[in-house]
Scaffold this motif. Structure first.
Motif, PDB file in Angstrom:
ATOM      1  N   THR A 193      -2.998  54.117  82.727  1.00 53.89           N
ATOM      2  CA  THR A 193      -4.461  52.959  82.871  1.00 53.89           C
ATOM      3  C   THR A 193      -5.176  53.790  83.745  1.00 53.89           C
ATOM      4  N   LEU A 194      -4.485  54.262  85.079  1.00 50.95           N
ATOM      5  CA  LEU A 194      -5.267  55.062  85.975  1.00 50.95           C
ATOM      6  C   LEU A 194      -5.928  56.189  85.267  1.00 50.95           C
ATOM      7  N   THR A 195      -5.151  56.771  84.315  1.00 50.96           N
ATOM      8  CA  THR A 195      -5.724  58.174  83.819  1.00 50.96           C
ATOM      9  C   THR A 195      -7.002  57.919  82.885  1.00 50.96           C
ATOM     10  N   THR A 196      -7.003  56.712  82.523  1.00 53.19           N
ATOM     11  CA  THR A 196      -8.141  56.508  81.553  1.00 53.19           C
ATOM     12  C   THR A 196      -9.343  56.216  82.386  1.00 53.19           C
ATOM     13  N   ASP A 197      -9.241  56.032  83.802  1.00 52.91           N
ATOM     14  CA  ASP A 197     -10.295  56.087  84.728  1.00 52.91           C
ATOM     15  C   ASP A 197     -11.189  54.994  84.158  1.00 52.91           C
ATOM     16  N   ASP A 198     -10.479  53.760  83.732  1.00 56.03           N
ATOM     17  CA  ASP A 198     -11.334  52.391  83.601  1.00 56.03           C
ATOM     18  C   ASP A 198     -11.244  51.665  85.016  1.00 56.03           C
ATOM     19  N   LEU A 199     -12.196  50.940  85.135  1.00 57.53           N
ATOM     20  CA  LEU A 199     -12.308  50.398  86.525  1.00 57.53           C
ATOM     21  C   LEU A 199     -12.179  48.870  86.311  1.00 57.53           C
ATOM     22  N   SER A 200     -11.478  48.407  87.353  1.00 52.89           N
ATOM     23  CA  SER A 200     -11.540  46.895  87.097  1.00 52.89           C
ATOM     24  C   SER A 200     -12.606  46.270  87.842  1.00 52.89           C
ATOM     25  N   ALA A 201     -13.257  45.357  87.026  1.00 49.09           N
ATOM     26  CA  ALA A 201     -14.586  44.932  87.719  1.00 49.09           C
ATOM     27  C   ALA A 201     -14.429  44.117  88.913  1.00 49.09           C
TER      28      ALA A 201
ATOM     29  N   LEU B 132     -19.423  46.159  80.573  1.00 41.65           N
ATOM     30  CA  LEU B 132     -18.697  45.469  79.438  1.00 41.65           C
ATOM     31  C   LEU B 132     -17.692  44.282  79.888  1.00 41.65           C
ATOM     32  N   THR B 133     -17.042  44.866  80.928  1.00 40.86           N
ATOM     33  CA  THR B 133     -15.734  44.113  81.630  1.00 40.86           C
ATOM     34  C   THR B 133     -16.795  42.821  82.102  1.00 40.86           C
ATOM     35  N   LYS B 134     -17.853  43.121  83.129  1.00 40.26           N
ATOM     36  CA  LYS B 134     -18.567  42.120  83.743  1.00 40.26           C
ATOM     37  C   LYS B 134     -19.037  41.308  82.579  1.00 40.26           C
TER      38      LYS B 134
END
Lengths: 202, 202
Positions: A193-201, B132-134
């Motif tokens: 998940t970290l690798t996906t570069d996705d950000l937690s809002a 999109l998350t927001k």
């Protein structure tokens, strides 16, 4: 002072403090310059954040009209000439051309590394998202990665070779495990998940 | 044939068919060459997919030992010399250095554009995912984008200026709408999802 610069006809001499800007992108006052004293840094600023492309040291030669920023990293003295005099300078001192070609060749190499790295990280991020989706859909058991590596590479916008390199690295890092010919299992979804570069809002 | 090449001492002459490889990355046989007839393409292959960095035409000069692929795009004749002869070639024909510097300068410019573009698209993709998350979390009503643009820029790994450029473009394209000082609403989540570069598992 390098020997080759000794032979040069007189240019304009400017002094720059540490941090001072020697040249900004698309400078319209086109000059060729050589570092007489000190050290400077050629960098990109912008979308690519601050990326050093090359350090120029005593005897390094460069031009001002490039889409880069050139900044003194220590107190520096720069000797410069209008670009229109470049041909005369080269006739008088052919080594000047050799140094210039080496300098700009080094910048091309760094640029190509940055491009490869950016493109690679982008593919890696897309593959991680693809794996996590498969992982969720399969209910966390081994799943078939794809019908063919070729097809997956195309889907991820990369070559088969790059895709294999990334898959092998993920296996070595124990993020995924190969369980059959085309079958894989996700071992470490957190790191993926970290690798996906996705950000937690947040 | 360009006039400046007329003066050159005899080099090795090779012929290449359309699609033939003139040089591969990190060629160890270092030669400087000039296109006598035809046209070639300097490109990157790999993670960055196939990216043309420059077209070489009659009179263009280049070297074989770069991390690039050079491919004939039409039947071509190449005149080449060992790199060790470069200094002698430049003394005899200083214009050769000018042409070489122009050629490689053009490649640097293209590289910098590719880097900016890759870095920009990566930030754009991350911002789209953040929005999109927001949007989902707020239940599809306007939400506060962030406490400060500075913080969001840092979170997305970019500069405030690049972030503002992307937000303004998304507004212009009616993907999002500003509803207050720091408040935004997602108008077109479908297009935003495409921007995230997320892949459906298929």
């Amino acid at each position: 002072m390098n020997t080759w610069t000794g032979n040069l006809q007189q240019g304009r001499r400017d002094r720059f403090d540490t941090g001072a800007l020697i040249s900004a992108p698309h400078n319209t006052n086109n000059r060729v310059f050589v570092i007489e004293q000190g050290r400077a840094r050629v960098c990109l600023v912008g979308g690519a954040k601050e990326q050093t492309l090359r350090y120029l040291k005593v005897g390094s030669l460069f031009v001002t009209h490039t889409p880069t920023w050139i900044e003194a990293v220590e107190p520096s003295t720069i000797l410069s000439w209008p670009m229109s005099e470049l041909r005369d300078l080269i006739i008088r001192q052919p080594d000047m051309a050799i140094v210039a070609l080496r300098e700009i060749g080094g910048i091309v190499s760094t640029c190509l590394e940055v491009i490869e790295d950016l493109a690679f990280r982008s593919v890696e991020s897309r593959l991680a998202r693809y794996l996590l989706t498969k992982h969720r859909e399969s209910g966390a058991v081994p799943f078939t990665l794809c019908d063919s590596t070729e097809r997956l590479a195309t889907l991820l916008g990369t070559s088969r070779q790059t895709l294999s390199t990334i898959i092998n690295r993920m296996e070595r890092e124990n993020l995924i495990q190969r369980t059959g010919r085309r079958s894989y299992q996700v071992l470490d979804s957190e790191t993926l998940t970290l690798t996906t570069d996705d950000l937690s809002a947040g």
